[in-house]
Scaffold this motif. Structure first.
Motif, PDB file in Angstrom:
ATOM      1  N   VAL A 150       0.816  -1.280   0.018  1.00 57.61           N
ATOM      2  CA  VAL A 150       0.054   0.059  -0.135  1.00 57.61           C
ATOM      3  C   VAL A 150       0.964   1.298   0.199  1.00 57.61           C
ATOM      4  O   VAL A 150       2.052   1.332   0.707  1.00 57.61           O
ATOM      5  N   THR A 151       0.444   2.257  -0.740  1.00 60.73           N
ATOM      6  CA  THR A 151       1.176   3.703  -0.930  1.00 60.73           C
ATOM      7  C   THR A 151       0.895   4.362   0.242  1.00 60.73           C
ATOM      8  O   THR A 151      -0.232   4.708   0.563  1.00 60.73           O
ATOM      9  N   MET A 152       1.798   4.917   1.036  1.00 62.36           N
ATOM     10  CA  MET A 152       1.697   5.840   2.295  1.00 62.36           C
ATOM     11  C   MET A 152       1.882   7.333   1.611  1.00 62.36           C
ATOM     12  O   MET A 152       2.804   7.506   1.183  1.00 62.36           O
ATOM     13  N   THR A 153       0.797   8.367   1.740  1.00 55.63           N
ATOM     14  CA  THR A 153       0.869   9.548   1.488  1.00 55.63           C
ATOM     15  C   THR A 153       1.259  10.551   2.443  1.00 55.63           C
ATOM     16  O   THR A 153       1.485  11.723   2.359  1.00 55.63           O
ATOM     17  N   LYS A 241      13.865  -6.682   7.273  1.00 54.92           N
ATOM     18  CA  LYS A 241      12.860  -6.113   8.243  1.00 54.92           C
ATOM     19  C   LYS A 241      11.488  -6.779   8.059  1.00 54.92           C
ATOM     20  O   LYS A 241      10.677  -6.985   9.244  1.00 54.92           O
ATOM     21  N   LEU A 242      10.917  -7.093   6.908  1.00 58.42           N
ATOM     22  CA  LEU A 242       9.882  -7.609   6.674  1.00 58.42           C
ATOM     23  C   LEU A 242       9.916  -9.238   7.326  1.00 58.42           C
ATOM     24  O   LEU A 242       8.634  -9.494   7.685  1.00 58.42           O
ATOM     25  N   TRP A 243      10.682  -9.922   7.517  1.00 58.30           N
ATOM     26  CA  TRP A 243      10.688 -11.138   8.051  1.00 58.30           C
ATOM     27  C   TRP A 243      11.082 -11.073   9.509  1.00 58.30           C
ATOM     28  O   TRP A 243      10.516 -11.723  10.434  1.00 58.30           O
ATOM     29  N   VAL A 365       1.642  -6.677   5.075  1.00 59.03           N
ATOM     30  CA  VAL A 365       1.126  -5.342   4.510  1.00 59.03           C
ATOM     31  C   VAL A 365       2.301  -4.702   4.498  1.00 59.03           C
ATOM     32  O   VAL A 365       3.009  -4.342   5.622  1.00 59.03           O
ATOM     33  N   LEU A 366       2.968  -4.332   3.405  1.00 58.48           N
ATOM     34  CA  LEU A 366       3.964  -3.251   3.312  1.00 58.48           C
ATOM     35  C   LEU A 366       3.442  -1.870   2.978  1.00 58.48           C
ATOM     36  O   LEU A 366       2.856  -1.531   1.934  1.00 58.48           O
ATOM     37  N   GLY A 367       3.507  -0.936   3.878  1.00 55.43           N
ATOM     38  CA  GLY A 367       3.251   0.457   3.764  1.00 55.43           C
ATOM     39  C   GLY A 367       4.726   1.279   3.200  1.00 55.43           C
ATOM     40  O   GLY A 367       5.586   1.550   4.044  1.00 55.43           O
ATOM     41  N   GLY A 397       6.011  -2.148   7.771  1.00 61.96           N
ATOM     42  CA  GLY A 397       5.223  -3.567   7.329  1.00 61.96           C
ATOM     43  C   GLY A 397       4.734  -4.347   8.729  1.00 61.96           C
ATOM     44  O   GLY A 397       5.585  -4.080   9.715  1.00 61.96           O
ATOM     45  N   GLN A 398       3.591  -4.912   8.418  1.00 66.33           N
ATOM     46  CA  GLN A 398       3.163  -5.767   9.682  1.00 66.33           C
ATOM     47  C   GLN A 398       2.188  -6.956   8.841  1.00 66.33           C
ATOM     48  O   GLN A 398       1.488  -6.776   7.963  1.00 66.33           O
ATOM     49  N   PRO A 399       2.069  -7.928   9.624  1.00 69.83           N
ATOM     50  CA  PRO A 399       1.021  -9.053   9.334  1.00 69.83           C
ATOM     51  C   PRO A 399      -0.413  -8.268   9.329  1.00 69.83           C
ATOM     52  O   PRO A 399      -0.707  -7.598  10.408  1.00 69.83           O
TER      53      PRO A 399
END
Length: 422
Positions: A150-153, A241-243, A365-367, A397-399
């Motif tokens: 997802v894109t964070m604005t 970091k995602l892991w 989910v990756l922001g 990022g978070q589950p």
């Protein structure tokens, strides 16, 4: 001056600057005093012309109300640069006093408008080049390649998540259906369990240096090499970091979230081994609905164990290997139980919890803030004839799920399943 004339003049001045720099690079020499003066005059003229452009024009130096200068972050294109490596070379030339490449001006993040640290500025990498860093040549990543992005604005983003952690007392998402007689009522209203997954654009950064001999090389192959180094190091860090992220001021890693499920080792199982029973039980405990999207991820040290696992077929004693060709376009060459197997150094080594896991990557989910800034200094590594670069990036990022699922019948299951330490 007419709009088209201004744009043509800016292009002409930019071409003059590029021509002078390419000439100096061709003869492997710095700009002469005359050339430097011509570049400086051209840059001044470009800035004067840009002040005349409308406030909604991407190259303008006017603010939204007109008149006041503004900084422009990376847009949806490449800003005139072919690669991050070319941006690094432009910053190198700027740090050596050879003037500002006009393509850098729209990318400058000026001191005073930085979101959290006013004293820190830099140059925003155009969004299209960030996209390339996170999408091209992703064989060295797993979650970054396959997760839900997802894109964070802004620096914070709430992602709506609908809770679904128990089917033992209600139907999925808390909506219970029932048979209704012709003259009966629908019963009481039911509230759908809802929460927000709060993402924060945590800042990460790096300091590194590169040889001035490399940076002064105008060869496109050298620019490509610089870009590959930049992209690979950034992808490696994000994937790590995602892991494995702790969630404290950084992403919460897939292996560390509360929604992961750890199954026990087999009774009497030898240390540092993986058994067929482990694999089969992991498959049985994956969340319903996730099997068609699931992947296996494992540390390379597990491969020799996985390659020897087999299932007995019939009563004749024949066996079939668990590890099979995947046959899935764009996926790894091998699969387990029909789902692709990815090898990643970011997972624990053989014998540790999480050395192999089965997961639905779309439930992570990756922001991405899509905000990378880079700046250069010739001073820090002056004695080594190197230019120092400072790079910043923002992501989280978070589950998506923070708890395991209790099904209507059977054992608990989860979006990610791993084996306990052995």
């Amino acid at each position: 001056m007419p709009y088209k004339t201004i744009k043509a003049e800016i292009a002409s001045m930019g071409g003059l600057i590029s021509e002078l720099r390419e000439k100096a690079q061709h003869f492997n020499r710095p700009l002469t005093a005359k050339e430097s003066a011509l570049c400086a005059d051209a840059e001044l003229k470009i800035n004067e012309l840009r002040m005349e452009l409308p406030a909604n024009e991407p190259l303008t130096l006017q603010g939204p109300g007109g008149g006041s200068p503004r900084a422009i972050s990376g847009g949806s294109n490449t800003g005139g640069f072919e690669s991050v490596g070319e941006i690094m070379q432009a910053l190198y030339r700027r740090s050596k006093g050879e003037g500002m490449d006009p393509r850098l001006e729209p990318l400058q993040v000026r001191a005073g408008i930085n979101e959290t640290v006013p004293s820190q500025g830099g140059f925003a990498v155009p969004e299209q080049l960030i996209y390339k860093a996170f999408t091209e040549d992703l064989q060295d990543t797993v979650l970054l390649q396959l997760c839900d992005k997802v894109t964070m604005t802004s620096d914070k983003l709430g992602v709506p998540i609908f809770g679904d952690d128990s089917h033992s007392t209600s139907a999925p998402f808390g909506i219970t259906w029932d048979q209704i007689p012709e003259s009966g009522t629908f019963g009481d209203f039911q509230s759908v369990p809802f929460k927000k997954l709060q993402l924060h654009a945590y800042k990460s950064g790096a300091l590194f240096s590169a040889s001035n001999e490399w940076l002064s090389d105008a060869d496109p192959a050298m620019r490509a090499r610089l870009e590959n180094i930049f992209q690979a190091s950034l992808r490696w860090y994000v994937e790590s970091k995602l892991w494995n992220g702790t969630g404290a001021g950084q992403a919460l890693g897939a292996l560390n979230g509360d929604g992961a499920l750890e199954i026990p080792k087999e009774t009497g199982q030898t240390a540092d081994t993986i058994m067929t029973e482990n694999i089969v039980k992991m498959w049985a405990r994956l969340r319903p609905g996730s099997h068609n999207r699931a992947i296996w991820a494992a540390n390379p040290t597990t491969f020799h164990m996985l390659a020897t696992l087999a299932v007995s077929i019939g009563t004749g004693g024949s066996v079939v290997s668990l590890l099979q060709p995947s046959g899935i376009a764009g996926a790894p060459a091998t699969s387990i139980l029909g789902r692709p197997l990815y090898l990643s150094e970011h997972l624990p080594a053989l014998g540790d919890a999480g050395d192999i896991c089965l997961l639905d990557p779309m439930l992570y989910v990756l922001g991405d803030r899509k905000q990378i800034t880079v700046d250069a200094s010739p001073h820090i590594r002056f004695q080594y004839d190197e230019t120092a670069f400072r790079v910043q990036s923002r992501f989280d990022g978070q589950p998506a799920l923070s708890s395991v699922l209790t099904p209507a019948n059977g054992d608990t299951c989860a979006w990610l399943v791993k084996i306990a330490a052995r």
